[in-house]
Write a protein that holds these residues in place. Structure first.
Motif, PDB file in Angstrom:
ATOM      1  N   HIS A  59     -87.317 -58.590 -60.540  1.00 12.33           N
ATOM      2  CA  HIS A  59     -87.425 -59.457 -61.711  1.00 12.33           C
ATOM      3  C   HIS A  59     -88.650 -59.071 -62.540  1.00 12.33           C
ATOM      4  O   HIS A  59     -88.586 -58.994 -63.776  1.00 12.33           O
ATOM      5  CB  HIS A  59     -87.521 -60.922 -61.262  1.00 12.33           C
ATOM      6  CG  HIS A  59     -87.403 -61.902 -62.379  1.00 12.33           C
ATOM      7  ND1 HIS A  59     -88.495 -62.402 -63.053  1.00 12.33           N
ATOM      8  CD2 HIS A  59     -86.312 -62.470 -62.963  1.00 12.33           C
ATOM      9  CE1 HIS A  59     -88.094 -63.243 -63.997  1.00 12.33           C
ATOM     10  NE2 HIS A  59     -86.779 -63.296 -63.971  1.00 12.33           N
ATOM     11  N   ALA A  60     -89.750 -58.782 -61.854  1.00 12.49           N
ATOM     12  CA  ALA A  60     -90.959 -58.366 -62.549  1.00 12.49           C
ATOM     13  C   ALA A  60     -90.754 -57.018 -63.236  1.00 12.49           C
ATOM     14  O   ALA A  60     -91.199 -56.806 -64.374  1.00 12.49           O
ATOM     15  CB  ALA A  60     -92.127 -58.287 -61.569  1.00 12.49           C
ATOM     16  N   ALA A  62     -85.882 -48.192 -68.132  1.00 12.05           N
ATOM     17  CA  ALA A  62     -86.782 -49.331 -67.964  1.00 12.05           C
ATOM     18  C   ALA A  62     -86.114 -50.444 -67.152  1.00 12.05           C
ATOM     19  O   ALA A  62     -84.975 -50.834 -67.431  1.00 12.05           O
ATOM     20  CB  ALA A  62     -87.209 -49.861 -69.324  1.00 12.05           C
ATOM     21  N   GLY A  63     -86.835 -50.929 -66.146  1.00 16.63           N
ATOM     22  CA  GLY A  63     -86.364 -52.044 -65.348  1.00 16.63           C
ATOM     23  C   GLY A  63     -85.397 -51.686 -64.241  1.00 16.63           C
ATOM     24  O   GLY A  63     -84.928 -52.568 -63.517  1.00 16.63           O
ATOM     25  N   GLU A  64     -85.105 -50.402 -64.058  1.00 15.22           N
ATOM     26  CA  GLU A  64     -84.105 -49.995 -63.068  1.00 15.22           C
ATOM     27  C   GLU A  64     -84.750 -49.490 -61.778  1.00 15.22           C
ATOM     28  O   GLU A  64     -85.854 -48.940 -61.773  1.00 15.22           O
ATOM     29  CB  GLU A  64     -83.208 -48.910 -63.642  1.00 15.22           C
ATOM     30  CG  GLU A  64     -82.313 -49.410 -64.774  1.00 15.22           C
ATOM     31  CD  GLU A  64     -81.385 -48.331 -65.303  1.00 15.22           C
ATOM     32  OE1 GLU A  64     -80.396 -48.692 -65.968  1.00 15.22           O
ATOM     33  OE2 GLU A  64     -81.642 -47.133 -65.066  1.00 15.22           O
ATOM     34  N   ARG A 107     -76.651 -54.509 -61.764  1.00 13.17           N
ATOM     35  CA  ARG A 107     -76.815 -53.847 -63.060  1.00 13.17           C
ATOM     36  C   ARG A 107     -78.092 -53.020 -63.124  1.00 13.17           C
ATOM     37  O   ARG A 107     -78.161 -52.055 -63.889  1.00 13.17           O
ATOM     38  CB  ARG A 107     -76.825 -54.892 -64.185  1.00 13.17           C
ATOM     39  CG  ARG A 107     -75.477 -55.572 -64.402  1.00 13.17           C
ATOM     40  CD  ARG A 107     -75.542 -56.497 -65.596  1.00 13.17           C
ATOM     41  NE  ARG A 107     -74.245 -57.118 -65.867  1.00 13.17           N
ATOM     42  CZ  ARG A 107     -74.011 -57.952 -66.875  1.00 13.17           C
ATOM     43  NH1 ARG A 107     -75.007 -58.265 -67.701  1.00 13.17           N
ATOM     44  NH2 ARG A 107     -72.821 -58.472 -67.056  1.00 13.17           N
ATOM     45  N   SER A 108     -79.086 -53.428 -62.349  1.00 15.71           N
ATOM     46  CA  SER A 108     -80.388 -52.757 -62.424  1.00 15.71           C
ATOM     47  C   SER A 108     -80.700 -51.933 -61.187  1.00 15.71           C
ATOM     48  O   SER A 108     -81.789 -51.376 -61.086  1.00 15.71           O
ATOM     49  CB  SER A 108     -81.488 -53.800 -62.637  1.00 15.71           C
ATOM     50  OG  SER A 108     -81.297 -54.483 -63.857  1.00 15.71           O
ATOM     51  N   ILE A 151     -81.972 -53.372 -48.270  1.00 11.65           N
ATOM     52  CA  ILE A 151     -82.814 -53.333 -49.465  1.00 11.65           C
ATOM     53  C   ILE A 151     -82.073 -53.907 -50.665  1.00 11.65           C
ATOM     54  O   ILE A 151     -82.620 -54.686 -51.450  1.00 11.65           O
ATOM     55  CB  ILE A 151     -83.251 -51.887 -49.762  1.00 11.65           C
ATOM     56  CG1 ILE A 151     -84.188 -51.370 -48.669  1.00 11.65           C
ATOM     57  CG2 ILE A 151     -83.929 -51.794 -51.135  1.00 11.65           C
ATOM     58  CD1 ILE A 151     -84.374 -49.864 -48.696  1.00 11.65           C
ATOM     59  N   THR A 152     -80.830 -53.542 -50.834  1.00  9.07           N
ATOM     60  CA  THR A 152     -80.095 -53.859 -52.067  1.00  9.07           C
ATOM     61  C   THR A 152     -79.272 -55.141 -51.985  1.00  9.07           C
ATOM     62  O   THR A 152     -78.709 -55.558 -52.995  1.00  9.07           O
ATOM     63  CB  THR A 152     -79.133 -52.707 -52.420  1.00  9.07           C
ATOM     64  OG1 THR A 152     -78.184 -52.534 -51.353  1.00  9.07           O
ATOM     65  CG2 THR A 152     -79.905 -51.410 -52.621  1.00  9.07           C
ATOM     66  N   GLU A 153     -79.209 -55.759 -50.830  1.00 11.00           N
ATOM     67  CA  GLU A 153     -78.269 -56.863 -50.585  1.00 11.00           C
ATOM     68  C   GLU A 153     -78.318 -57.948 -51.646  1.00 11.00           C
ATOM     69  O   GLU A 153     -77.283 -58.491 -52.049  1.00 11.00           O
ATOM     70  CB  GLU A 153     -78.538 -57.465 -49.202  1.00 11.00           C
ATOM     71  CG  GLU A 153     -77.499 -58.467 -48.754  1.00 11.00           C
ATOM     72  CD  GLU A 153     -77.682 -58.873 -47.302  1.00 11.00           C
ATOM     73  OE1 GLU A 153     -76.838 -59.637 -46.801  1.00 11.00           O
ATOM     74  OE2 GLU A 153     -78.666 -58.446 -46.664  1.00 11.00           O
ATOM     75  N   HIS A 154     -79.495 -58.298 -52.137  1.00  7.21           N
ATOM     76  CA  HIS A 154     -79.618 -59.406 -53.090  1.00  7.21           C
ATOM     77  C   HIS A 154     -80.141 -58.960 -54.459  1.00  7.21           C
ATOM     78  O   HIS A 154     -80.463 -59.803 -55.294  1.00  7.21           O
ATOM     79  CB  HIS A 154     -80.539 -60.483 -52.509  1.00  7.21           C
ATOM     80  CG  HIS A 154     -80.063 -61.041 -51.206  1.00  7.21           C
ATOM     81  ND1 HIS A 154     -78.928 -61.821 -51.100  1.00  7.21           N
ATOM     82  CD2 HIS A 154     -80.548 -60.901 -49.944  1.00  7.21           C
ATOM     83  CE1 HIS A 154     -78.746 -62.156 -49.829  1.00  7.21           C
ATOM     84  NE2 HIS A 154     -79.700 -61.603 -49.114  1.00  7.21           N
TER      85      HIS A 154
END
Length: 250
Positions: free
Chosen positions: A20-21, A85-87, A55-56, A48-51
């Motif tokens: 989120h940050a 950015a943000g990914e 999209r990011s 790591i990716t579960e939650h």
């Protein structure tokens, strides 16, 4: 709920906060996760990716290169998948294929392999200096544990899609893979893009340590400061002594 499940949930919440940050700040995060067959990359990535946001977050396990891709600059097909950015991008199979399976199986020439080891530190320097947060983790397991996991994989019909032709030679070519690992870690461990190694015979401590390390490396201080550093007996920065003192499996 077990202590492991409680700690995993706490760390996964911190990963959500980290993402989120990053989505707000525009941070770009790359995780390179490498290791022997059966070392636990897929299971770690799942936790790591579960939650995280689909999209990011992207997980890349690129297939063998096409005839066209073989004519390109080696890093070109990987550059196309770097984050915006943000990914958060996780390379399950990364550019380090050239230093591992391609060396052992002869899928590239000695000249190409030498060029890779020479050029990779410079390539990764450019990534880091462009602002990408690059995290490189090597999952290490013992020969005995690898054999057990590969046997379990072959017997479990639910794991049929994880079985590959490479499994058949993983144990047979153990020493060759060790030599390739040692050369790769030694030549591509740099101050800007260091390798961290995980002793992964025990899956649960390894998964927790990996997530702790990601948070320590990529989360903003207000999140990272609330996370304990990984147990150094499980996750540690690479150094040459690790090859000789038993921390990395022979």
């Amino acid at each position: 709920m077990s202590d492991y499940d409680k700690e995993l949930a706490r760390l996964q919440l911190a990963l959500v906060e980290m993402q989120h940050a990053a989505m707000g700040s525009g941070d770009r995060i790359v995780l390179v996760l490498e290791g022997r067959d059966g070392a636990g990359k897929d299971g770690s990535i799942k936790r790591i990716t579960e939650h995280l946001s689909v999209r990011s977050t992207r997980v890349l396990a690129l297939p063998k290169p096409s005839d066209r891709e073989r004519t390109q600059w080696y890093f070109q097909r990987y550059v196309a998948h770097l984050p915006s950015a943000g990914e958060f991008v996780i390379f399950n199979r990364s550019w380090y294929n050239r230093a591992g399976v391609e060396v052992v199986m002869g899928f590239s020439t000695a000249s190409e392999q030498a060029e890779f080891l020479r050029d990779t530190p410079e390539f990764e320097r450019m990534l880091v200096e462009s602002g990408i947060k690059l995290i490189k983790i090597w999952l290490d397991i013992s020969r005995k544990e690898q054999g057990k996991r590969l046997d379990d994989r072959r017997r479990d019909p639910l794991k049929a899609l994880k079985v590959s032709d490479m499994d058949a030679v993983a144990q047979e070519k153990w020493d060759a893979y060790s030599d390739a690992r040692n050369a790769m870690l030694t030549r591509t461990h740099t101050p800007l893009a260091p390798w961290y190694c995980v002793r992964a015979d025990e899956k649960k401590p390894a998964r927790l340590a990996i997530i702790q390390h990601i948070l320590q490396q990529a989360a903003p201080p207000e999140i990272a400061n609330g996370i304990e550093r990984p147990d150094p007996s499980v996750l540690f920065p690479f150094d040459m002594e690790a090859i000789r003192d038993g921390r990395l499996a022979e």
